[in-house]
Enzyme design. Sequence first.
Site, short mmCIF file in Angstrom:
data_model
loop_
_atom_site.label_atom_id
_atom_site.label_comp_id
_atom_site.label_asym_id
_atom_site.label_seq_id
_atom_site.Cartn_x
_atom_site.Cartn_y
_atom_site.Cartn_z
N HIS A 185 -2.99 10.31 -1.62
CA HIS A 185 -2.67 8.92 -2.61
C HIS A 185 -2.96 9.05 -4.01
CE1 HIS A 185 -4.08 5.83 0.93
NE2 HIS A 185 -3.70 6.35 1.73
N ASP A 228 2.05 -14.30 12.79
CA ASP A 228 0.48 -14.69 11.87
C ASP A 228 0.00 -13.93 11.48
OD1 ASP A 228 -1.24 -16.16 11.85
OD2 ASP A 228 -1.01 -17.78 12.88
N LYS A 261 -8.25 -14.98 15.75
CA LYS A 261 -8.64 -15.25 15.13
C LYS A 261 -10.02 -14.27 14.07
CE LYS A 261 -4.24 -17.87 13.00
NZ LYS A 261 -4.32 -18.22 14.47
N GLU A 317 0.89 -1.16 -0.19
CA GLU A 317 -0.20 0.03 -0.21
C GLU A 317 0.92 1.21 -0.07
OE1 GLU A 317 -3.50 2.09 2.49
OE2 GLU A 317 -2.72 0.32 3.24
#
Length: 593
Positions: free
Chosen positions: A578, A480, A404, A272
């Site tokens: 951006h 993770d 998660k 990004e």
Amino acid sequence: MRGELGALWSSAPTSLHFPSSLSLYKPLYPSPFHSILFPFPSVSFPQPGSMDLRRRPSNPVRSTPLGEPTLNRNQQLSLPPYATNAVFFTFFFSVAYFLLHRSRDKIRTSTPLHFLTPSEVAAILSLFASFLYLITFFGISFIFHNSTSATRRTSSDYQDNTDLAGSAKPNQEPVNSNDEEIVNSVVSGSIPSYSLESKLGDCNRAAVIRRTAVERVTKRSLEGLPVEGFDYESIFGQSCEMPIGFVQIPVGVAGPLLLDGKEYTVPMSTTEGCLVASTNRGCKAIYVSGGASSVVLRDGMTRAPVVRFGSAKRAAQLKLYLENHDNFDSLSVVFNKSSRFARLQSIKPAIAGKNLYIRFSCSTGDAMGMNMVSKGVQNVLDFLHSNFPDMDVIGISGNYCSDKKAAAVNWIEGRGKSVVCEAVIKEEVVKKVLKTSVEALVELNMLKNLTGSAIAGALGGFNAHASNIVSAIYLATGQDPAQNVESSHCITMMEAVNDGKDIHISVTMPSIEVGTVGGGTQLASQSACLNLLGVKGASKDSPGANSRQLATIVAGSVLAGELSLMSAISAGQLVKSHMKYNRSSRDIDKNVS
């Protein structure tokens, strides 16, 4: 024109070959004047449906007995293209001027225009021949360009959708004859793909063979996915099964981040645009304001199995047994046998009918600790069977952990490392570095991060973009990435201090799940990033110190990212930045090739 054709030459597909002489100037469709106007060797163009373009042999240069080269007829007649063009341009306009001049004279003398003298007939024929040469010469570039572009697209589609075992050439180097038989066995199913490493004893070779088999079975190209240059032995049995390559993600650095009196250069792996640059600006604002400070409030990984009884009364009896402090010591001894680092901290049961969910929490040293706590839980469940033989273990995880998934239990009770990080940013820094004001930041934080998130029904999402920074650091340091879900739980607070001149900013993150040993942290690239932060491996002085320090670095980086993004939004710079840094006009296909 010569430069344009040269560019076409250089951009032509590798399967298209040209002779060394000036063969581009021959027209696609020969005319009666072809042998006169084009004394150049020919070029072979692709036929419809043909992908196998071959080199047409050029005329050889023979040598005389004296060693002097003898040119063939075409080479003797060849002229430089710019000279030929100049001649025909001059000839064309000269003849045209002559005919116009003669037409004007005939009109003045009332002579019929269709009465032609021999010189006028020759001039008309010369004009036609010159025009034919010029239109054919300059039309060749356009026709050839479209032809090669279509050929290039057709070739790309063909390679992507054709069986690589057939006529199309594979993108990787072909396997040798010894491995070809194994590839065929994998394709046919006689050798399971997952067993290649154990059968061959060579993880790198197994990855190449598996990759080739996948290409042939799926009839899809894997060009662009590298397979060479990675140590597959390092992931065998612990990080990834059945590998066929690896994905490249760039790593940038933000900082220095001044946190608790130490400077850190923070590695961030992301695709990004603006993310690293924005975090870097936040680090600068924190640095020139004196740095940030952090506190680890809690450190404990959780696992919550679900067990079932014949009645709710029986489930309630186990709940009361677990909540009795007199039983905690005996359960701790059983739990702690699973590891020299695992230390049971608490047990919190929750009942739902005749089902009981038991949330164990324990310290895990410098490991993230999921496997460690699961082993300890299994030991306790085996121990409880002696007093509760009718207990039926439904699952080692009953989602009360909660792993998660966004869950209120993690937001309230915490999971992993619970960290709070704060800093006071001076007024002049807010204006000069962040390009905004204290009042604007405080108001935006209240309306966006607090009120807006509440209206959205956010669960732990009272922030601007904490998950951006958490994910980038997790990828760089071998954590993770799926645990970004609960690790990004964060509430960002801003308040004007020192009579409204400065701003106090803080982030509270109750469930940062990180480790510096085990899992992806042992991979070479991720290990290097941990080493950059000074938290590689286990702490020799105090077990768990490195993982706790990594958690504070994550929180400090989130603080910097929140500060910079909120400033950009309040100053109206978000869209502009951006559009400048997060958009690309490059051809991705060309970059891959």
